[in-house]
Design a protein around this motif. Sequence first.
Motif, mmCIF file in Angstrom:
data_model
loop_
_atom_site.group_PDB
_atom_site.id
_atom_site.type_symbol
_atom_site.label_atom_id
_atom_site.label_comp_id
_atom_site.label_asym_id
_atom_site.label_seq_id
_atom_site.Cartn_x
_atom_site.Cartn_y
_atom_site.Cartn_z
ATOM 1 N N GLU A 243 0.748 -1.211 -0.621
ATOM 2 C CA GLU A 243 0.400 -0.083 -0.031
ATOM 3 C C GLU A 243 0.461 1.037 0.133
ATOM 4 O O GLU A 243 0.200 2.319 -0.943
ATOM 5 C CB GLU A 243 -1.145 0.035 1.092
ATOM 6 C CG GLU A 243 -2.009 -0.991 0.740
ATOM 7 C CD GLU A 243 -2.853 -1.271 2.034
ATOM 8 O OE1 GLU A 243 -2.434 -0.343 3.377
ATOM 9 O OE2 GLU A 243 -4.083 -1.884 2.509
ATOM 10 N N LYS A 244 2.165 0.922 0.404
ATOM 11 C CA LYS A 244 2.680 2.339 0.512
ATOM 12 C C LYS A 244 3.595 2.568 -0.224
ATOM 13 O O LYS A 244 3.103 4.039 -1.076
ATOM 14 C CB LYS A 244 3.682 2.128 1.772
ATOM 15 C CG LYS A 244 4.836 3.072 1.665
ATOM 16 C CD LYS A 244 5.541 3.448 3.275
ATOM 17 C CE LYS A 244 6.452 4.912 3.118
ATOM 18 N NZ LYS A 244 7.498 4.648 4.414
ATOM 19 N N THR A 245 4.022 1.411 -2.030
ATOM 20 C CA THR A 245 4.676 1.760 -2.784
ATOM 21 C C THR A 245 3.556 1.949 -3.403
ATOM 22 O O THR A 245 4.011 3.174 -4.837
ATOM 23 C CB THR A 245 5.319 -0.065 -2.695
ATOM 24 O OG1 THR A 245 5.659 0.362 -2.287
ATOM 25 C CG2 THR A 245 5.879 0.649 -4.666
ATOM 26 N N LEU A 246 2.522 1.696 -3.699
ATOM 27 C CA LEU A 246 1.689 2.158 -4.391
ATOM 28 C C LEU A 246 0.585 3.806 -4.212
ATOM 29 O O LEU A 246 1.070 4.482 -5.553
ATOM 30 C CB LEU A 246 -0.392 1.358 -4.325
ATOM 31 C CG LEU A 246 -0.602 -0.637 -4.794
ATOM 32 C CD1 LEU A 246 -1.473 -0.425 -3.809
ATOM 33 C CD2 LEU A 246 -0.106 0.082 -6.258
ATOM 34 N N GLN B 126 -4.132 4.706 -5.680
ATOM 35 C CA GLN B 126 -5.161 5.074 -4.400
ATOM 36 C C GLN B 126 -5.379 3.587 -3.609
ATOM 37 O O GLN B 126 -5.723 2.492 -4.162
ATOM 38 C CB GLN B 126 -6.567 5.575 -4.694
ATOM 39 C CG GLN B 126 -7.351 5.146 -3.089
ATOM 40 C CD GLN B 126 -6.953 6.788 -2.686
ATOM 41 O OE1 GLN B 126 -6.503 7.425 -2.666
ATOM 42 N NE2 GLN B 126 -6.686 6.666 -1.044
ATOM 43 N N PRO B 127 -4.275 3.776 -2.442
ATOM 44 C CA PRO B 127 -4.451 1.812 -1.937
ATOM 45 C C PRO B 127 -5.778 1.537 -1.307
ATOM 46 O O PRO B 127 -6.406 2.519 -1.521
ATOM 47 C CB PRO B 127 -3.496 2.103 -0.847
ATOM 48 C CG PRO B 127 -2.206 3.623 -0.971
ATOM 49 C CD PRO B 127 -3.759 4.571 -1.806
ATOM 50 N N GLY B 128 -6.196 0.015 -1.639
ATOM 51 C CA GLY B 128 -7.538 -0.170 -1.443
ATOM 52 C C GLY B 128 -8.190 -0.153 -2.559
ATOM 53 O O GLY B 128 -9.095 -1.403 -2.151
ATOM 54 N N THR B 129 -8.467 0.464 -3.289
ATOM 55 C CA THR B 129 -8.894 0.846 -4.600
ATOM 56 C C THR B 129 -8.420 0.912 -5.812
ATOM 57 O O THR B 129 -8.855 -0.167 -6.485
ATOM 58 C CB THR B 129 -9.808 1.894 -4.976
ATOM 59 O OG1 THR B 129 -8.803 3.132 -4.959
ATOM 60 C CG2 THR B 129 -10.031 2.833 -3.215
ATOM 61 N N SER B 130 -7.556 0.368 -5.906
ATOM 62 C CA SER B 130 -5.871 0.505 -7.280
ATOM 63 C C SER B 130 -6.689 -0.971 -7.039
ATOM 64 O O SER B 130 -5.745 -1.992 -6.264
ATOM 65 C CB SER B 130 -4.805 0.553 -7.480
ATOM 66 O OG SER B 130 -5.285 2.170 -7.065
ATOM 67 N N GLU C 16 7.981 7.732 8.675
ATOM 68 C CA GLU C 16 7.036 6.316 8.496
ATOM 69 C C GLU C 16 5.373 6.277 9.275
ATOM 70 O O GLU C 16 4.954 5.317 9.323
ATOM 71 C CB GLU C 16 7.835 5.421 8.776
ATOM 72 C CG GLU C 16 8.923 4.912 8.391
ATOM 73 C CD GLU C 16 8.534 4.630 6.683
ATOM 74 O OE1 GLU C 16 7.281 4.205 6.751
ATOM 75 O OE2 GLU C 16 9.532 5.206 6.204
ATOM 76 N N ASN C 17 5.497 7.738 9.452
ATOM 77 C CA ASN C 17 4.204 8.053 10.171
ATOM 78 C C ASN C 17 3.821 7.084 11.528
ATOM 79 O O ASN C 17 2.645 7.270 12.213
ATOM 80 C CB ASN C 17 3.190 7.346 9.555
ATOM 81 C CG ASN C 17 2.707 8.385 8.038
ATOM 82 O OD1 ASN C 17 3.358 9.785 7.601
ATOM 83 N ND2 ASN C 17 2.392 7.839 7.270
#
Length: 826
Positions: free
Chosen positions: A298-301, A307-311, A576-577
């Motif tokens: 997801e981070k790489t996307l 959009q992570p989760g939708t792509s 990294e949040n």
Amino acid sequence: MNEMTHRPSIEAPQLRTLLLTDLCDSTSLVERIGDVAAATLFRDHDRLVLDLQQRWRGRLIDRSDGMLLLFERPIDGLGFALDYMRGLREMGTSRKLELKARAGLHVGEVLTWRNSEEAVQVGAKPLEVEGLAKPMAARLMAVARPGQILLSAVAEPLAHRAARELGERGQHLLWKSHGRWRFKGMPDSQQIYEVGEPGIAPLRVPPNSPKAWRDIPLWRRPAALAAEAAVIAGIGAGVWFATRPAPAIAFNQRDWVVVADLRNLTGDRSYDDSLETALRISLEQSRYVNVMPDSRVEKTLAQMGRQPGTSRLDRATASEVALRDGARAVLLPTVASLDGKVRVSVEVVDPTSQATVFAESMVGKDPASTVRSMGEVSEELRQRLGETLALVQMDTVPLDKATTGNLDALRAFTLAQRAYAIQDLDAAEQHFRQALSLDPQFAMARIGLARVAYAKTDVNTALAELDKALQSSNRLTNREQLYGKAQRAMIRLDRDVIDQWQALAKLYPDFYVASFNTANLMRYANRYEQMREYSDRASAKMAITRPVALYYRAIAESALGRSTDADASFALARKENFPPVFVEPALLAASKRDFERARSLVAADGKMPPPVVLERRMAEMTFAADSGDWPLATRLAKQLETATAKPVHAFEWAARANALAVLQYTRDKKQARAASERLIEQAAAAIDAAPGREREAVANAMLYAGYVAAGAGDDALARRSIALSKKAVDASPVAVLRNMAAITEARIALMSGDKEAATRLLSEYQGVDALLLTRYWRQAATAGAAPALSTTERARAYNEWAAERPPVLEALIGPPGQESRVISRR
């Protein structure tokens, strides 16, 4: 004297990165430029090496014309080699000379031992290194051309995968395979790789020599091909059916794969999510193949602008993710209907070309068999990627046994995992329970429930669920069994908990949760060097633990006096949040006496959970006392004492102990004794029922109250605290509580003038893992008050901050009567 007293102690084998270098034509160089110029050159060379050692955390073992260095990680060894080649080039250019070296980089186990001081004085090296890894690195170095860095097949994927850590330069490195080589004295051929910077590295095949030669494939040796053609023709058919070719993809042990989204061609939505999860779980049983976690994908996307989760993670998108993150293959799972049966297949895709390298499939008789089919496909894939059949069989539990054969239960489990990943604990609990209602023996769902309960601080429920899961251990993968046992040991704080997590981290080195939990326990044990090592492992780019592991790495670096490194690691964790809610960056600022920044970092925030707010108030109080603002420190201590009048959780017990630490300076001895007695009696009522970490916090608060009572002159009360906490002290997996009990007993002895007894009690606690407060009482028992702390010691004192350890204030300024400031007692 027995000769055994002179024999060095050989340490256990350790996995290390070895770099061997050789400065080319050094003898002729000295003859050419003369002794004086050569001495100046080698002096500058040694400065370059020392600088690079510090930059890349290398350890120089041996040096003459060449060098042998050890590194913790292959990327550090490669970084050193690249900078060394560049540095030599610049030194040569400034002197109008051609300076080049050859280098060999390998990863393997080595044995180390330290020579005696007498041996070192007569010329021996301080540290000796031996092992099969050493000659392999030497062979690579010997075959290299001038200016060439050669890597073994073990080192190359590890370094290649971490190349982005080198920054922009890492993106422009050139990587080249030079095929398989045979070395004299080694039975098997070895793959050799080269890496270098454009314009510096030769990027040419090394020359053959009597000791090393390229293993040319048969089809490129016409004479040999002609001589053996008849034999090959006779047995070719048999060999074709008896064996399969090696995979047409450069896959090595511990390489990574990206699992693409499932292609569901059946029209039955019950396969969605569940079969993809089944594939992941099956592959995660392997110690050979690593699956890139969803969080990293997801981070790489997001970095790709998706959009992570939708792509959708299809062939093209998954391949791009793999290329960006250094994964070697993409796995493309598909489920389809075939004449009333269900066909499960997985393609192995080369991310560079997006071509299918090979595929495995299995046809099940009905939907209920699809999980088993996916497990069998996964086992075949692992073998095609290079894992031995013996290892597959040893590490594999049939997938429908390890998880569940119920697709709906597996889908509920998948939804629970996703909810847990975003800390939606109520939704995660609901889905885990749904999975268990569909399959009551689904042991991995039980472990999921335990994780949710522990995250909610419901320790008893967490332990109960783990016990139930482990009773059905035949329904768990080998890794999950070990994880469940280690997790239970951590919640209960069993005596062997550190050993269990270390063993799991060693057995599955890319199971980063194990490395992080080991780091966490090393912090608890005051073993900061090991904490730094394991948190660094857990901060790998692929690791789901990366943000928190970077934060823990910063804590370890701060405790080790490496404040610049700590600041950098804290900054990386924020990038990294990792949430900026905890106190450790403020503790680092306070250790440098930057109290203004320290206070700003713990400023009140009503949105934070109560335990976080409580910890911040403790820190603010300690900063006030450490900086000499005793009115503020006293006011905050009274507020904490009132707010935690009936402590239950770990940080509430810690708050009471920290408040007592301040109030003992500003109250008379009678008041300090009374406050200590109240805390001891409350702890005595709670300690037997308190689990794990809370038990340690209760015992610590009780011991600290006894320690304060001893300072107030009440030996009987102090001894009562020692007696009441003994069971918890004996059960503790680390020496911290025993250390605190010894300090309390030593204080009792010193109050009665028995310095010899105090010295004896503290003699055991002199290592790097001992509480810093020990130093005061050891000094008091021998030569009087201890001197003021250095900045490094102050950092160590502040990094002993934890609910299970005594307050850090006295380690910073000394106990009452020894403190460096004059306090107006109120």
